[in-house]
Design a protein around this motif. Structure first.
Motif, short mmCIF file in Angstrom:
data_model
loop_
_atom_site.label_atom_id
_atom_site.label_comp_id
_atom_site.label_asym_id
_atom_site.label_seq_id
_atom_site.Cartn_x
_atom_site.Cartn_y
_atom_site.Cartn_z
N SER A 106 0.81 -1.36 0.21
CA SER A 106 -0.19 0.17 -0.30
C SER A 106 0.86 1.45 0.17
O SER A 106 1.89 1.27 0.01
CB SER A 106 -0.51 -0.02 1.21
OG SER A 106 0.01 0.22 2.49
N LYS A 107 0.25 1.72 0.41
CA LYS A 107 1.01 3.70 -0.07
C LYS A 107 1.28 3.63 1.10
O LYS A 107 2.96 4.82 1.92
CB LYS A 107 0.27 4.91 -0.86
CG LYS A 107 -0.52 4.70 -1.33
CD LYS A 107 -1.09 6.12 -2.30
CE LYS A 107 -2.58 5.92 -1.68
NZ LYS A 107 -3.93 7.01 -2.78
N GLU A 108 0.70 3.39 2.03
CA GLU A 108 1.64 4.07 3.23
C GLU A 108 2.35 2.64 3.93
O GLU A 108 3.54 3.12 3.81
CB GLU A 108 0.78 3.85 4.59
CG GLU A 108 -0.81 4.04 4.66
CD GLU A 108 -2.00 4.20 3.38
OE1 GLU A 108 -3.10 5.05 3.46
OE2 GLU A 108 -1.60 3.21 2.61
N THR A 130 4.98 7.50 -9.50
CA THR A 130 3.90 6.93 -8.73
C THR A 130 4.33 5.67 -8.06
O THR A 130 5.97 5.12 -8.44
CB THR A 130 3.09 6.34 -9.74
OG1 THR A 130 3.64 4.71 -10.39
CG2 THR A 130 1.85 7.39 -10.91
N GLY A 132 3.28 2.69 -4.88
CA GLY A 132 2.10 1.94 -4.01
C GLY A 132 1.32 0.93 -4.66
O GLY A 132 1.92 0.86 -6.26
N THR A 136 -0.91 3.71 -7.30
CA THR A 136 -1.58 4.88 -7.63
C THR A 136 -1.57 6.25 -6.07
O THR A 136 -1.75 7.42 -5.77
CB THR A 136 -3.07 4.08 -6.44
OG1 THR A 136 -2.54 3.97 -5.33
CG2 THR A 136 -3.58 3.28 -7.53
N GLY A 137 -0.19 6.17 -5.88
CA GLY A 137 0.24 6.94 -5.16
C GLY A 137 0.95 8.42 -6.32
O GLY A 137 1.52 7.49 -7.15
N THR A 138 0.80 8.98 -5.78
CA THR A 138 0.90 10.26 -6.12
C THR A 138 2.18 11.04 -5.27
O THR A 138 2.42 10.40 -4.11
CB THR A 138 0.38 11.40 -6.72
OG1 THR A 138 -0.48 11.59 -5.28
CG2 THR A 138 -0.64 10.51 -8.00
N ASP A 141 0.34 12.37 -2.39
CA ASP A 141 0.33 11.56 -1.80
C ASP A 141 1.55 11.16 -0.83
O ASP A 141 1.67 11.80 0.34
CB ASP A 141 -0.12 10.10 -2.47
CG ASP A 141 -1.33 10.01 -2.51
OD1 ASP A 141 -2.16 10.99 -2.36
OD2 ASP A 141 -1.54 9.45 -3.79
N LEU A 142 2.50 11.49 -1.17
CA LEU A 142 3.87 11.17 -0.64
C LEU A 142 4.51 12.76 0.47
O LEU A 142 4.22 12.60 1.51
CB LEU A 142 5.37 11.39 -1.40
CG LEU A 142 6.23 11.21 -1.44
CD1 LEU A 142 6.53 9.41 -1.11
CD2 LEU A 142 7.08 10.94 -2.56
N LEU A 145 1.75 12.26 3.07
CA LEU A 145 2.25 10.49 4.46
C LEU A 145 3.30 11.06 5.01
O LEU A 145 3.23 10.62 5.99
CB LEU A 145 1.40 9.48 3.61
CG LEU A 145 0.66 8.97 3.07
CD1 LEU A 145 1.14 8.16 1.48
CD2 LEU A 145 -0.30 8.61 3.57
#
Length: 327
Positions: A106-108, A130, A132, A136-138, A141-142, A145
């Motif tokens: 996952s992104k996390e 990108t 994750g 889907t992580g951008t 998002d970085l 998070l």
């Protein structure tokens, strides 16, 4: 530069306790857009008094996730990519093995299990990075998070001909024989390296001896055809212009053989067997074609050589050539 190969989940020895700023990306080509990401990482590392690192991934996701039926070919295979990283002052290069398990993070989890154990205090990425599951992580998002964990810098696109520079555009340029366009986006000529192996001596019989090259790495093939090239022979400390043919040699065979790369140096005939050749593509001369006879082929080869000589003289006068770099 220290090179560290990692596989998720990390072993305890992979954990670091010194602050490090990393440039994140696949970086195939290490083109001018990528250089922007590296330079921003360098500035951030200097501001923080941290080490400068880079994190890249291997093999290409298309190979691992079955999105490409054949082996992926690279603009800059790993050894060349690492040499270019070192030129830009990277302290540590992390090569993370791209596996289905890694792709499913996952992104996390990407932050918790990939970045945090390395004591990352800053991240520089390109605008289109990108990460994750399902990519889907951008960069946004970085940033969200990573808040209170590390500083994030997102580099806007570097434009060329009103379009962002990208590895896919460079591939398209090479496939179309647009060598100058590829060079402008890379910031240097496109390069392949290989060792000279015995051939069938047909070039010598035509009065045009060639070195048959076996590529050292899975380089991306440019458009089939004839090129003017700049060649470096490390063992001989020799640099020479040359003519290179990339193709299947249709005049000699009716089958579907593997693509061959043959180079004719525009200097005296030399014994190159077993030697490494470093070849920079300078100009696309013509497409590969089938000739009705060896005599027709010989006439065309002589014309190719004359055209190459004229082009090299014009370029020398205009001083347009990119200096040859050893890496």
């Amino acid at each position: 530069m220290e090179t560290i190969h990692l596989r998720h989940p990390y072993q305890s020895t992979a954990h670091l306790d010194s602050p490090i700023v990393v440039a994140l990306g696949f970086f195939d080509g290490v083109h001018l857009g990528h250089i922007g990401v590296l330079e921003n990482a360098k500035r951030l590392a200097e501001q923080q008094g941290a080490q400068l690192g880079i994190m890249t991934f291997y093999p290409h996701p298309k190979e691992v996730l079955g999105k490409q039926p054949e082996a992926f070919r690279y603009l800059t295979p790993i050894p060349e990519k690492l040499s270019l990283f070192e030129q830009h002052g990277i302290d540590k290069a992390f090569i993370v093995e791209f596996t289905p398990e890694f792709a499913s993070l996952s992104k996390e989890a990407f932050l918790d299990e990939i970045l945090s154990p390395l004591c990352v205090t800053g991240v520089s990425t390109g605008f289109n990075f990108t990460f994750g599951r399902y990519a889907t992580g951008t960069p946004d998002d970085l940033q969200v998070l990573g808040k209170n964990r590390f500083e994030t810098v997102t580099v806007p696109p570097i434009m060329q001909q009103d379009q962002p520079i990208s590895s896919s555009r460079i591939r398209a340029a090479l496939s179309n024989g647009e060598i100058a366009l590829a060079r402008d986006m890379l910031g240097r000529p496109y390069r392949v390296k290989g060792n000279v192996i015995p051939g069938d001596q047909r070039g010598r019989l035509l009065g045009f001896p060639t070195a048959n090259i076996r590529l050292e790495q899975p380089y991306y093939y440019p458009k089939l055809g004839v090129y003017i090239v700049d060649v470096w022979v490390p063992d001989l400390q020799l640099r020479s212009f040359g003519i290179m043919n990339v193709g299947i040699r249709p005049t000699f065979t009716h089958t579907e053989p593997d693509i061959r790369i043959e180079v004719h140096l525009l200097v005296q005939d030399l014994d190159l067997y077993g030697k490494e050749l470093v070849v920079d593509l300078l100009h696309f001369l013509r497409e590969e074609q089938r000739f009705p006879s060896f005599e027709h082929l010989k006439t065309q080869i002589n014309q190719d050589r004359k055209t190459a000589d004229d082009w090299i003289k014009q370029e020398a006068q205009a001083n347009k050539q990119v200096p040859f770099q050893i890496y």
